[in-house]
Design an enzyme around this catalytic site. Sequence first.
Site, short mmCIF file in Angstrom:
data_model
loop_
_atom_site.label_atom_id
_atom_site.label_comp_id
_atom_site.label_asym_id
_atom_site.label_seq_id
_atom_site.Cartn_x
_atom_site.Cartn_y
_atom_site.Cartn_z
N LYS A 74 0.72 -1.33 -0.05
CA LYS A 74 0.04 -0.01 0.06
C LYS A 74 0.89 1.15 0.01
CE LYS A 74 -3.65 2.64 0.45
NZ LYS A 74 -4.86 2.88 1.26
N LYS A 82 -0.76 11.78 5.06
CA LYS A 82 -0.71 10.84 5.83
C LYS A 82 0.01 9.58 5.67
CE LYS A 82 -2.94 7.38 6.83
NZ LYS A 82 -3.91 6.54 6.99
#
Lengths: 300, 300
Positions: A172, A240
């Site tokens: 990811k 983030k």
Amino acid sequence: MAKETVGFIGLGIMGAPMAGHLLRGGHPLVAFNRTASKIAALVTQGAQAGNSARDVAARSDVVVSMVADSPDVEHVYLATDGVLSGARQGTLFIDMSTISPAVAVRIGKVAAQQGCPMLDAPVSGGDVGARNASLSIMVGGAPEVFERARPILELMGKPILCGPSGAGQTVKACNQTVTALHILAMAEALTLASEAGADPAIVLKVLGGGYAQSRILDVRGPRVLQRDFAPGFKARLHRKDLRIALETASAAGCSLPGASLVASLFDALLKQGGGELDHSALIMIIQSLSARRPAAPCDG
Amino acid sequence: MAKETVGFIGLGIMGAPMAGHLLRGGHPLVAFNRTASKIAALVTQGAQAGNSARDVAARSDVVVSMVADSPDVEHVYLATDGVLSGARQGTLFIDMSTISPAVAVRIGKVAAQQGCPMLDAPVSGGDVGARNASLSIMVGGAPEVFERARPILELMGKPILCGPSGAGQTVKACNQTVTALHILAMAEALTLASEAGADPAIVLKVLGGGYAQSRILDVRGPRVLQRDFAPGFKARLHRKDLRIALETASAAGCSLPGASLVASLFDALLKQGGGELDHSALIMIIQSLSARRPAAPCDG
């Protein structure tokens, strides 16, 4: 055979529709969220309400979590009233949040010591993918645990086993690194086009038909031309995710100069109040670097 | 009606097959190249040999040029024995080199003063596109000039009118900015994957099926995993194209921080002797930033 009871923790824009798919797939579901009103919405679809992460774990065979960041996942699993304080041995944990691979590995080890197998299973595909059960699900963990989880994951999208614990989060992080640079590529090309007197719509058309094609140009390019920065994927969440990628790179001893640059540019966007806009709003920062116009506040 | 005679200047890896398509399309062709042996190869296919750019222009209705950089195009058109010294009024000029939009506009103005319409028509698609007549052709110039040139351009690929003189080069600069950042995205993601312990092949598979997809990941990713850096598109030419993009941006008063970064990284690759490798060899520079291995010379 009765289907396993699933405890679902985190009923946000992603989690709520994902939990709904598990309910409609025939799984008894115990739902919990810090904001109680979101539990009520799932209860009307047939779920039972949980009182805490601990309570959910005690009543479930499988716990799925979908929260915002590493500290949230640590809290959900490790707090006094957390999942681990309530779970029976053998309960399967699936964390679908996007968090640090290192944190995923650490929580997975604590869970294993208590006899609970755990998978990291972050997703891509956004709220549309969550609603359509078409998420890409990047899974880290043991193959036999993956096989146990597969029927549940397939109710929400397409699971791919990426490797051992943490590998789902690492893949990811790679994904978010690539999408960040693709967003920057689009921003620079469309800014260069308009500042140098070419038609950005023609740039999109020409580039989309050739070696410069990307899914982001195809999907987001036309909306950027309309100055439509409704998310989509929020800039502050991509920032983030880049923090996670950069910390993971740093821990592995490697440098990502491109991802670092995009992180800095996202910081500028966030400072100007653009954190809730789609990440493609990064183009506003590139445009603000132009000498022809003063730095503009985010008006999207 | 007899087809127009085309003068073709620049018979390199791109120009030679493009000239061949015009010959097979029925156009009498006068060929010229600084290296005479390349002219001979076209003559065996039925072309006539030109003695200079001036000679080619004097014997042609249309002049097509395909050379390396802005100074080469200036020389071909403006030198004492150049195209403009030999061309009749009304001769059509099509420059298919990738050069500065500003230079394209300037030469176009000189040509117009002599009654010769001119198009800038850079291409993408590489040597494979040149051989297969499947190039994307980005054209700048007047619409009626584009229509006159269209049958000739369609023998080599797919022409798209991008705007007035220089617009083809500007769109090409946007294209090269995007591909540069896509190359960097691939390099950083595959490096992060291998350094952080994920399988780069799985990263390619997962990313290619989702929002991170790009043509470059699809086409070049598998070859990068094999450490196959045979060009393809040479790193030193992409560096040259980024110089054009950055100069064009600077002249237009805008900044391209991502393209600037990739230019610096290509400089490092060139310094290490990697200029003749495919541009995807940029990953060697990202890998050399890793603390785990010393900076490696290019061994591809």
